[in-house]
Every structure is written in structure tokens, then in C-alpha cells.
Scaffold this motif. Structure first.
Motif, PDB file in Angstrom:
ATOM      1  N   LEU A  41       0.736  -1.098  -0.186  1.00 47.85           N
ATOM      2  CA  LEU A  41       0.063   0.035   0.123  1.00 47.85           C
ATOM      3  C   LEU A  41       0.891   1.354   0.101  1.00 47.85           C
ATOM      4  O   LEU A  41       1.318   1.736   1.162  1.00 47.85           O
ATOM      5  CB  LEU A  41      -0.904   0.015   1.112  1.00 47.85           C
ATOM      6  N   PRO A  42       1.089   1.880  -1.089  1.00 46.46           N
ATOM      7  CA  PRO A  42       2.268   2.839  -1.140  1.00 46.46           C
ATOM      8  C   PRO A  42       1.617   4.164  -0.763  1.00 46.46           C
ATOM      9  O   PRO A  42       1.580   5.342  -1.527  1.00 46.46           O
ATOM     10  CB  PRO A  42       2.578   2.874  -2.683  1.00 46.46           C
ATOM     11  N   LEU A  43       1.293   4.359   0.429  1.00 44.58           N
ATOM     12  CA  LEU A  43       0.607   5.645   1.143  1.00 44.58           C
ATOM     13  C   LEU A  43       1.800   6.826   0.944  1.00 44.58           C
ATOM     14  O   LEU A  43       1.372   7.891   1.075  1.00 44.58           O
ATOM     15  CB  LEU A  43       0.179   5.195   2.280  1.00 44.58           C
ATOM     16  N   GLY A  44       3.097   6.462   1.147  1.00 45.86           N
ATOM     17  CA  GLY A  44       3.966   7.345   1.176  1.00 45.86           C
ATOM     18  C   GLY A  44       4.111   8.202  -0.235  1.00 45.86           C
ATOM     19  O   GLY A  44       4.873   9.236  -0.183  1.00 45.86           O
ATOM     20  N   CYS A  63      -4.392   3.804  -3.762  1.00 42.85           N
ATOM     21  CA  CYS A  63      -3.990   2.907  -2.873  1.00 42.85           C
ATOM     22  C   CYS A  63      -5.579   2.300  -2.185  1.00 42.85           C
ATOM     23  O   CYS A  63      -5.578   1.360  -1.826  1.00 42.85           O
ATOM     24  CB  CYS A  63      -3.605   3.737  -1.510  1.00 42.85           C
ATOM     25  N   ARG A  64      -6.544   2.990  -2.391  1.00 40.21           N
ATOM     26  CA  ARG A  64      -7.838   2.742  -2.207  1.00 40.21           C
ATOM     27  C   ARG A  64      -8.469   1.139  -2.922  1.00 40.21           C
ATOM     28  O   ARG A  64      -8.656   0.291  -2.367  1.00 40.21           O
ATOM     29  CB  ARG A  64      -8.916   3.632  -2.376  1.00 40.21           C
ATOM     30  N   THR A 125      -8.720   8.701   7.995  1.00 40.10           N
ATOM     31  CA  THR A 125      -9.973   9.484   7.496  1.00 40.10           C
ATOM     32  C   THR A 125     -10.101   9.307   6.075  1.00 40.10           C
ATOM     33  O   THR A 125     -11.297   9.677   5.533  1.00 40.10           O
ATOM     34  CB  THR A 125     -10.160  10.952   8.085  1.00 40.10           C
ATOM     35  N   THR A 126      -9.190   8.927   5.470  1.00 35.75           N
ATOM     36  CA  THR A 126      -9.378   8.707   3.894  1.00 35.75           C
ATOM     37  C   THR A 126      -9.137   7.362   3.108  1.00 35.75           C
ATOM     38  O   THR A 126      -9.401   7.251   2.065  1.00 35.75           O
ATOM     39  CB  THR A 126      -8.044   9.542   3.290  1.00 35.75           C
ATOM     40  N   CYS A 251       2.481   4.133   8.061  1.00 35.78           N
ATOM     41  CA  CYS A 251       1.470   5.318   8.061  1.00 35.78           C
ATOM     42  C   CYS A 251       2.503   6.610   7.955  1.00 35.78           C
ATOM     43  O   CYS A 251       2.914   7.178   9.077  1.00 35.78           O
ATOM     44  CB  CYS A 251       1.143   5.226   9.707  1.00 35.78           C
ATOM     45  N   PRO A 252       2.911   6.654   6.712  1.00 35.07           N
ATOM     46  CA  PRO A 252       3.816   7.555   6.370  1.00 35.07           C
ATOM     47  C   PRO A 252       3.262   9.201   6.828  1.00 35.07           C
ATOM     48  O   PRO A 252       2.200   9.573   6.581  1.00 35.07           O
ATOM     49  CB  PRO A 252       4.241   7.748   4.801  1.00 35.07           C
TER      50      PRO A 252
END
Length: 281
Positions: A41-44, A63-64, A125-126, A251-252
Motif C-alpha cells: 500500500l504505497p501511502l508514502g 491505494c484505495r 479518515t481517507t 503510516c507515512p
């Protein structure tokens, strides 16, 4: 190492540095989880300097999509043969945000008058949804420590995500679901007691649960208890908790800061490049 692409070697080096050197207090399981989740999951990629709102939104949608391909399946395995799950759609006008989906989980055995925990999932929240594998794992673990077969019920709330909906829409969703679950007919049908309804959440869910708990209490609604796990509660990201654990690979900080900005932005989420405002509501 030549078999591993350069960009992956660089990412592995970053994860190793963050987890091992900058965060020596993390458990081995946490370190493995951080490395694994950051690859999947590339949240960064979200919230990087210079990226436009549209670019960040597209990265969030990516990511979603990846999360939607993984998390529900893990959730289904977690609840299988442990909980009977039913979907409840709580009606509400479109002007107030539309219907709210709730997944009710009840024990497999016969039961009545059990406590109910209203659960609010995390995800900055996203991200994420009511089919929450983290919540399922928490309640499975709690249930395993209890002696009786029928112990409690729990309900997972699907709240609106940012940036499509801003604060306090998520609080509105939680309050509406909580009050709807107090209906005697619904409680009787699923075997829980309306005087034993608890509210709990993790991370962003704890942020919403805290606001909802205050609002419900002020309106005279009784909560049996309020449980907040790892609260996402520092919009300015300056507290000790954030300094210790607020910029991990899974959790970046760039994603978290962007999530705060679009959640709390004045004038619409596109205006979320300024500093976050204090949440009111």
C-alpha cells in the motif's frame, strides 16, 4: 541483490532504516508489518511536496483500490465461523449525507441482552471501510479471553471518507448510526441490550468516536463506555506520540499530514494545502 530492482532495494533500505534505526522500540512483528504494508500500500506517495490536489487524489484512489483488493478478504477469513454478520442500512436523507451502512456481528450461539460495541475503523479518515479486519482481530482476541460462549455483539460503521466529505461528516455518520442502533426492535432482533451500547474506535476511528461520544453525551444519549485506541488526535503533528510513531512506512507522515489538511480544510478539500484548522463539531 542484483535480482531486486533498484527502486525496490531503495525502498527496502528506507523501511529498514526507519524501522530498525529510527524506531528501535518497535517489536519484530511491527517491523515486519511496516515493511510489508508499505510495499503493498504505497501511502508514502501521497502528500509529497509539489504534488497537486488532483495528483494526490489519484494516488489515494490507487491505494484505495489496492486496499479493496486485500482487506475485505482478510476480514472475511477473520469473521468466518466466529460471527454471524448482517448488513443494516440506516436511512437518512441525501441532504444530511445519505444512508449509513453498518455491519452487525453477533455470536454464533443463541443469545439475548448482550452488550453491543459500536466500532469505528481506522485509516487516516481517507481509507478503509466497515469490513475491517483489524476490528475483527481485536474482537476475536477479546472474545477468546471470555468464558461464556455468547459474550457480546459488535457493529462496524461505514462512515464517509475525506477528501470527498470533510469534518464533521464522519462524526455525523457515527452519531446517526449509534442512535439508530438504540432502536428496541433492532436490538431485540440481534440479541443485544440498548442499555449496554459501547462506542469504540482505532486511530482515525478513535478521533471520530471521541467527537461523537461528546456530542451524544451532550444530547442526553447514554454510552455504556467510550474506548479509544491509538487516537489520531494531533492535526498539527507536533506531539510526543507523533514524534515517536507518526512517520512509519505503513503510516507515512506525508499521507497523514495531507489527510489532516483535506479533512479540515476551509473552502473545500482543494484548499487543503494550508495548515490544518482546529476541528470543531
Amino acid at each position: 541483490s542484483n535480482l531486486i530492482p533498484h527502486k525496490h532495494r531503495r525502498a527496502m533500505g528506507t523501511c529498514f532504516s526507519v524501522c530498525v534505526h529510527r524506531r528501535p522500540g518497535l517489536s519484530f512483528i511491527d517491523k515486519v508489518a511496516n515493511v510489508g504494508v508499505s510495499f503493498l500500500l504505497p501511502l508514502g506517495t501521497i502528500g509529497k511536496p509539489g504534488a497537486s490536489y488532483e495528483e494526490n487524489l489519484n494516488r489515494l484512489k490507487h491505494c484505495r483500490k489496492k486496499a479493496a483488493g486485500m482487506m475485505p478478504g482478510i476480514y472475511e477469513k477473520s469473521v468466518k465461523d466466529k460471527w454471524k454478520v448482517s448488513e443494516v442500512l440506516v436511512p437518512r436523507s441525501e441532504a444530511l449525507g445519505g444512508d449509513v451502512k453498518v455491519l452487525l456481528h453477533v455470536p454464533m450461539s443463541e443469545h439475548s441482552d448482550l452488550p453491543l460495541v459500536v466500532w469505528i475503523h481506522g485509516g487516516g479518515t481517507t481509507l478503509n471501510e466497515c469490513r475491517d479486519n483489524y476490528g475483527a482481530d481485536v474482537f476475536n482476541a477479546v472474545s477468546a479471553t471470555m468464558e461464556t460462549t455468547a459474550k457480546f455483539c459488535w457493529a462496524s460503521v461505514e462512515y464517509h471518507l475525506a477528501p470527498e466529505k470533510r469534518f464533521p461528516q464522519g462524526v455525523d455518520d457515527v452519531c446517526h448510526a449509534f442512535e439508530a442502533l438504540r432502536a428496541p426492535g433492532l436490538a431485540e432482533a440481534h440479541g443485544y441490550d440498548t442499555w449496554k451500547i459501547h462506542l469504540a474506535g482505532v486511530s482515525a476511528g478513535a478521533f471520530y468516536a471521541a467527537h461523537a461520544g461528546v456530542r451524544l453525551a451532550k444530547s442526553g444519549v447514554q454510552l455504556a463506555s467510550l474506548g479509544l485506541l491509538y487516537v489520531m488526535g494531533d492535526p498539527l503533528m507536533v506531539g510526543k506520540s507523533h514524534r515517536l510513531h507518526g512517520d512509519l512506512p505503513m503510516c507515512p507522515g506525508s499521507w497523514l499530514a495531507w489527510s489532516w489538511r483535506v479533512l479540515l480544510a476551509e473552502g473545500g478539500p482543494e484548499a487543503g494545502d494550508g495548515p490544518p484548522r482546529a476541528p470543531r463539531g
